[in-house]
Design a protein around this motif. Sequence first.
Motif, PDB file in Angstrom:
ATOM      1  N   GLY A   8      -0.361  -4.535   4.236  1.00  0.00           N
ATOM      2  CA  GLY A   8       0.174  -4.184   3.096  1.00  0.00           C
ATOM      3  C   GLY A   8       0.827  -5.305   2.541  1.00  0.00           C
ATOM      4  O   GLY A   8       1.194  -5.348   1.106  1.00  0.00           O
ATOM      5  N   THR A  40      -2.019   1.551 -10.869  1.00  0.00           N
ATOM      6  CA  THR A  40      -2.006   0.165 -10.597  1.00  0.00           C
ATOM      7  C   THR A  40      -0.856  -0.445 -10.131  1.00  0.00           C
ATOM      8  O   THR A  40       0.185   0.147 -10.287  1.00  0.00           O
ATOM      9  CB  THR A  40      -2.696  -0.735 -12.037  1.00  0.00           C
ATOM     10  OG1 THR A  40      -1.582  -0.482 -12.819  1.00  0.00           O
ATOM     11  CG2 THR A  40      -3.854  -0.099 -12.337  1.00  0.00           C
ATOM     12  N   LYS A  41      -1.040  -1.472  -9.175  1.00  0.00           N
ATOM     13  CA  LYS A  41       0.090  -2.216  -8.811  1.00  0.00           C
ATOM     14  C   LYS A  41      -0.323  -3.427  -8.736  1.00  0.00           C
ATOM     15  O   LYS A  41      -1.165  -4.148  -7.876  1.00  0.00           O
ATOM     16  CB  LYS A  41       0.578  -1.882  -7.369  1.00  0.00           C
ATOM     17  CG  LYS A  41       1.752  -2.471  -6.957  1.00  0.00           C
ATOM     18  CD  LYS A  41       2.219  -2.067  -5.382  1.00  0.00           C
ATOM     19  CE  LYS A  41       2.568  -0.680  -5.287  1.00  0.00           C
ATOM     20  NZ  LYS A  41       3.109  -0.346  -4.009  1.00  0.00           N
ATOM     21  N   PHE A  72       0.939  -1.122  -0.065  1.00  0.00           N
ATOM     22  CA  PHE A  72       0.019  -0.009   0.063  1.00  0.00           C
ATOM     23  C   PHE A  72       0.943   1.425   0.038  1.00  0.00           C
ATOM     24  O   PHE A  72       0.319   2.265  -0.194  1.00  0.00           O
ATOM     25  CB  PHE A  72      -0.724  -0.115   1.288  1.00  0.00           C
ATOM     26  CG  PHE A  72      -1.802  -1.285   1.382  1.00  0.00           C
ATOM     27  CD1 PHE A  72      -2.266  -1.741   0.385  1.00  0.00           C
ATOM     28  CD2 PHE A  72      -2.341  -1.659   2.376  1.00  0.00           C
ATOM     29  CE1 PHE A  72      -3.254  -2.958   0.159  1.00  0.00           C
ATOM     30  CE2 PHE A  72      -3.372  -2.767   2.668  1.00  0.00           C
ATOM     31  CZ  PHE A  72      -3.626  -3.372   1.485  1.00  0.00           C
ATOM     32  N   TRP A 113       4.117   2.098  -7.999  1.00  0.00           N
ATOM     33  CA  TRP A 113       2.897   2.149  -8.676  1.00  0.00           C
ATOM     34  C   TRP A 113       3.203   2.558 -10.334  1.00  0.00           C
ATOM     35  O   TRP A 113       4.221   3.141 -10.678  1.00  0.00           O
ATOM     36  CB  TRP A 113       2.039   3.226  -8.052  1.00  0.00           C
ATOM     37  CG  TRP A 113       1.680   2.771  -6.861  1.00  0.00           C
ATOM     38  CD1 TRP A 113       2.094   2.874  -5.556  1.00  0.00           C
ATOM     39  CD2 TRP A 113       0.247   2.198  -6.488  1.00  0.00           C
ATOM     40  NE1 TRP A 113       1.276   2.561  -4.494  1.00  0.00           N
ATOM     41  CE2 TRP A 113       0.030   1.948  -5.009  1.00  0.00           C
ATOM     42  CE3 TRP A 113      -0.858   1.793  -7.216  1.00  0.00           C
ATOM     43  CZ2 TRP A 113      -0.918   1.543  -4.453  1.00  0.00           C
ATOM     44  CZ3 TRP A 113      -1.841   1.084  -6.673  1.00  0.00           C
ATOM     45  CH2 TRP A 113      -1.878   0.815  -5.377  1.00  0.00           C
ATOM     46  N   ARG A 141      -5.319   2.489  -7.274  1.00  0.00           N
ATOM     47  CA  ARG A 141      -5.671   3.748  -6.645  1.00  0.00           C
ATOM     48  C   ARG A 141      -6.201   4.880  -7.253  1.00  0.00           C
ATOM     49  O   ARG A 141      -5.660   5.034  -8.577  1.00  0.00           O
ATOM     50  CB  ARG A 141      -4.192   4.165  -6.130  1.00  0.00           C
ATOM     51  CG  ARG A 141      -4.319   5.305  -5.186  1.00  0.00           C
ATOM     52  CD  ARG A 141      -3.077   5.924  -4.471  1.00  0.00           C
ATOM     53  NE  ARG A 141      -2.813   4.704  -3.694  1.00  0.00           N
ATOM     54  CZ  ARG A 141      -3.095   4.714  -2.317  1.00  0.00           C
ATOM     55  NH1 ARG A 141      -3.999   5.674  -1.638  1.00  0.00           N
ATOM     56  NH2 ARG A 141      -2.799   3.696  -1.440  1.00  0.00           N
ATOM     57  N   LEU A 166      -8.570   3.528  -2.391  1.00  0.00           N
ATOM     58  CA  LEU A 166      -7.712   2.305  -2.869  1.00  0.00           C
ATOM     59  C   LEU A 166      -8.516   1.047  -2.774  1.00  0.00           C
ATOM     60  O   LEU A 166      -9.451   0.941  -1.962  1.00  0.00           O
ATOM     61  CB  LEU A 166      -6.432   2.172  -1.624  1.00  0.00           C
ATOM     62  CG  LEU A 166      -5.795   0.829  -1.585  1.00  0.00           C
ATOM     63  CD1 LEU A 166      -4.806   1.039  -2.870  1.00  0.00           C
ATOM     64  CD2 LEU A 166      -4.827   0.839  -0.220  1.00  0.00           C
ATOM     65  N   LEU A 221      -3.394 -11.503   1.557  1.00  0.00           N
ATOM     66  CA  LEU A 221      -3.108  -9.821   1.654  1.00  0.00           C
ATOM     67  C   LEU A 221      -3.454  -9.264   2.948  1.00  0.00           C
ATOM     68  O   LEU A 221      -4.575  -9.379   3.559  1.00  0.00           O
ATOM     69  CB  LEU A 221      -3.609  -9.282   0.604  1.00  0.00           C
ATOM     70  CG  LEU A 221      -3.503  -7.510   0.542  1.00  0.00           C
ATOM     71  CD1 LEU A 221      -2.164  -7.261   0.430  1.00  0.00           C
ATOM     72  CD2 LEU A 221      -4.634  -6.973  -0.587  1.00  0.00           C
ATOM     73  N   LEU A 271     -10.825  -0.915  -0.246  1.00  0.00           N
ATOM     74  CA  LEU A 271     -10.108  -1.094   0.919  1.00  0.00           C
ATOM     75  C   LEU A 271      -9.898   0.266   1.893  1.00  0.00           C
ATOM     76  O   LEU A 271      -9.858   0.300   3.222  1.00  0.00           O
ATOM     77  CB  LEU A 271      -8.638  -1.326   0.684  1.00  0.00           C
ATOM     78  CG  LEU A 271      -8.520  -2.556   0.031  1.00  0.00           C
ATOM     79  CD1 LEU A 271      -7.199  -2.938  -0.547  1.00  0.00           C
ATOM     80  CD2 LEU A 271      -8.811  -3.827   0.969  1.00  0.00           C
ATOM     81  N   THR A 329      -4.459  -7.236  -8.202  1.00  0.00           N
ATOM     82  CA  THR A 329      -4.041  -5.882  -8.715  1.00  0.00           C
ATOM     83  C   THR A 329      -4.609  -4.906  -7.745  1.00  0.00           C
ATOM     84  O   THR A 329      -5.995  -4.687  -7.612  1.00  0.00           O
ATOM     85  CB  THR A 329      -4.380  -5.630 -10.097  1.00  0.00           C
ATOM     86  OG1 THR A 329      -3.677  -6.536 -11.014  1.00  0.00           O
ATOM     87  CG2 THR A 329      -3.908  -4.311 -10.630  1.00  0.00           C
ATOM     88  N   LEU A 330      -3.835  -4.012  -7.083  1.00  0.00           N
ATOM     89  CA  LEU A 330      -4.121  -2.601  -6.173  1.00  0.00           C
ATOM     90  C   LEU A 330      -4.409  -1.522  -7.557  1.00  0.00           C
ATOM     91  O   LEU A 330      -3.943  -1.649  -8.366  1.00  0.00           O
ATOM     92  CB  LEU A 330      -3.099  -2.239  -5.301  1.00  0.00           C
ATOM     93  CG  LEU A 330      -2.827  -3.212  -4.457  1.00  0.00           C
ATOM     94  CD1 LEU A 330      -1.800  -2.906  -3.443  1.00  0.00           C
ATOM     95  CD2 LEU A 330      -4.038  -3.269  -3.262  1.00  0.00           C
ATOM     96  N   LEU A 354      -8.792  -3.250  -4.376  1.00  0.00           N
ATOM     97  CA  LEU A 354      -8.089  -4.537  -4.862  1.00  0.00           C
ATOM     98  C   LEU A 354      -8.903  -5.306  -5.967  1.00  0.00           C
ATOM     99  O   LEU A 354     -10.025  -5.286  -5.614  1.00  0.00           O
ATOM    100  CB  LEU A 354      -7.820  -5.582  -3.861  1.00  0.00           C
ATOM    101  CG  LEU A 354      -7.405  -6.717  -4.119  1.00  0.00           C
ATOM    102  CD1 LEU A 354      -5.792  -6.690  -4.449  1.00  0.00           C
ATOM    103  CD2 LEU A 354      -7.579  -7.854  -2.872  1.00  0.00           C
TER     104      LEU A 354
END
Length: 213
Positions: free
Chosen positions: A184, A23-24, A8, A13, A38, A88, A159, A58, A35-36, A90
């Motif tokens: 995170g 994205t991450k 996080f 990113w 934001r 944020l 996670l 999240l 995939t995260l 997921l």
Amino acid sequence: MTDHNAAFSPARWLPAPKPGVWTKELLRSDGDSFTLLRLGRGAGWELTGGADDRILVLEGDLDDGERRGRGAYRPASGVKVSSEGGCLALVLSGTRLGAPADDVFSPEGWQESSTGVWFRLLLDVTFDEGFDERVVGLSYFEPGSTAPRHPHRTAHRFLFLDGEADDELVFPDGTRQVFQRRRGDFVDYPHPVEHQSFSRTGCLILFLHEPVR
């Protein structure tokens, strides 16, 4: 073993073509991707993927036609999302990820698996002690609680959403290693593995078991 620490955090990113979107990728395999996403204030993005994909909020607010807050678990295929205040989230890709829900962190549906350790499945299955089926859910540790040593006949992905814990792994050759996990951290334990977890502070974890083919 895939291992992302402090996922996080502001580091690593990738910016999307639209301003205010990042994205991450935490994991991509034949069966799943984590995939995260934001979104900055006022930013928007169109989600693509399979019909079973889900997005879990999240932090912050997400609008997919309705404004949704933390804990919303919604479809993530062909949906345009935006955020007034930033968020944020997921994005989970794969199959059997469970039905949409308004708030998966609510008190509803939790079961105690051992003293002070609770779980809630996001997929409607009969959860047995074999841990050998595909299942996605949440696990909550009260401060000072322990999940006793147990095996997994699946790959085990999780996670850390909040808090921290010590996770002791027992490898097939008998060697042991203790990892300190915190908010995170994302981990993908391969099959076979045994582990036990202890949390001094309490923690909240999203987990997915993927059967070994």
